[in-house]
Design an enzyme around this catalytic site. Structure first.
Site, short mmCIF file in Angstrom:
data_model
loop_
_atom_site.label_atom_id
_atom_site.label_comp_id
_atom_site.label_asym_id
_atom_site.label_seq_id
_atom_site.Cartn_x
_atom_site.Cartn_y
_atom_site.Cartn_z
N SER A 212 0.85 -1.20 0.00
CA SER A 212 0.00 0.00 0.00
C SER A 212 0.88 1.24 0.00
O SER A 212 2.06 1.16 -0.33
CB SER A 212 -0.93 -0.03 1.22
OG SER A 212 -1.94 0.95 1.08
N ASN A 213 0.32 2.38 0.34
CA ASN A 213 1.08 3.64 0.40
C ASN A 213 0.43 4.52 1.46
O ASN A 213 -0.67 4.23 1.93
CB ASN A 213 1.09 4.30 -0.99
CG ASN A 213 -0.31 4.66 -1.44
OD1 ASN A 213 -0.95 5.54 -0.89
ND2 ASN A 213 -0.83 3.92 -2.43
#
Ligand code: CTP
Length: 245
Positions: free
Chosen positions: A47-48
């Site tokens: 993810s980020n």
């Protein structure tokens, strides 16, 4: 029933002398926000750090200007805003399905979501135990949602965001061309005070022809206001956008 606090907020917003102009009455606006999660197994994902704040600000501003808003958001630490349809998703594929469905009758689509470019080629249904030594994860590209919407653009106004660390304007203009977006708001993840999760943003509006405007550092809500001013001018039957300079 809505929470009493939300009802009071909505009443105050309507009665406020500084209430925004309802120039988006009858316009469907779709906003994507936050990160996506690409699961490798049931407990691990790629993810980020996108906070979702920029997308939520656009959705709330559009709602206050009278739009019929759908907010499609990845996992973020923000409560559902009142007065709009909120769709919670996790992966890029779920985001694509929700945005494409909502975008059918939309006048404006704003893609602020930080979509993961890749997902695991095969997602394990069971937690993977640790092995000795290095491991290799096989990733496969996710669909480009903005580009897909751009292929059947019609009268819809399409707005993208881009984060670049170098050659920003040039790269953002190419992105806008490639994805058939009306304009892209470019920001720099390394700039102080405007990085992931902040309350302010400093962006450059970039058009497909490379013309651009630097906006000052302002709150995300103010960026949302300017973004929707720019998008609203491009709606069919509205005043034509000023020529690029
Ligand atoms: N975007 C999208 N679908 C993707 C990736 C990005 O719709 N799979 C949208 C983003 O929401 C954003 C815009 O496209 O509005 C630009 O995103 P960005 O990640 O900068 O573009 P990429 O095409 O992934 O370019 P890069 O090669 O720089 O990662």
């Amino acid at each position: 029933m809505s929470e009493p606090g939300d009802i009071a907020d909505a009443a105050l917003a309507l009665l406020s002398p500084t209430a925004p102009v309802r120039d988006l009455e009858g316009v469907r606006v779709v906003v994507s926000a936050g990160p996506t999660r690409e699961y490798l197994d049931p407990v691990r994902f790629i993810s980020n750090p996108s906070s979702g704040k920029m997308g939520f600000a656009v959705a709330e501003e559009a709602r206050d200007r009278g739009a019929d808003v759908t907010l499609v958001t990845g996992p973020v630490n923000l409560p559902d805003p009142v007065g709009m349809r909120v769709v919670r998703i996790e992966s890029a594929l779920e985001l694509r399905d929700a945005v494409v469905e909502a975008a059918h009758a939309a006048g404006i689509v704003v893609m602020t979501a930080a979509v993961a470019d890749y997902r695991a080629a095969t997602q394990s249904g069971e937690k993977q135990a640790k092995v000795a030594g290095d491991v290799t994860v096989h990733l496969t590209p996710n669909p480009d949602i903005l580009a897909q919407l751009g292929q059947e653009k019609g009268d819809r106004v399409l707005v993208g965001f881009a984060m670049e660390t170098h050659a920003g304007v040039e790269r953002a203009a190419l992105k806008a061309q490639r994805k058939n977006a009306d304009f892209i708001l470019l920001n720099y993840p390394t700039r102080e005070g405007t990085a992931f999760g902040g309350d302010d943003n400093q962006v450059t509006l970039v058009r497909p022809d490379g013309s651009h405007e630097d906006w000052p550092r302002v709150s995300k809500r103010e960026v949302a206001r300017r973004l929707l001013d720019e998008a609203a001018r491009r709606l069919p039957g509205r005043v034509t956008p000023p020529p690029p300079h």
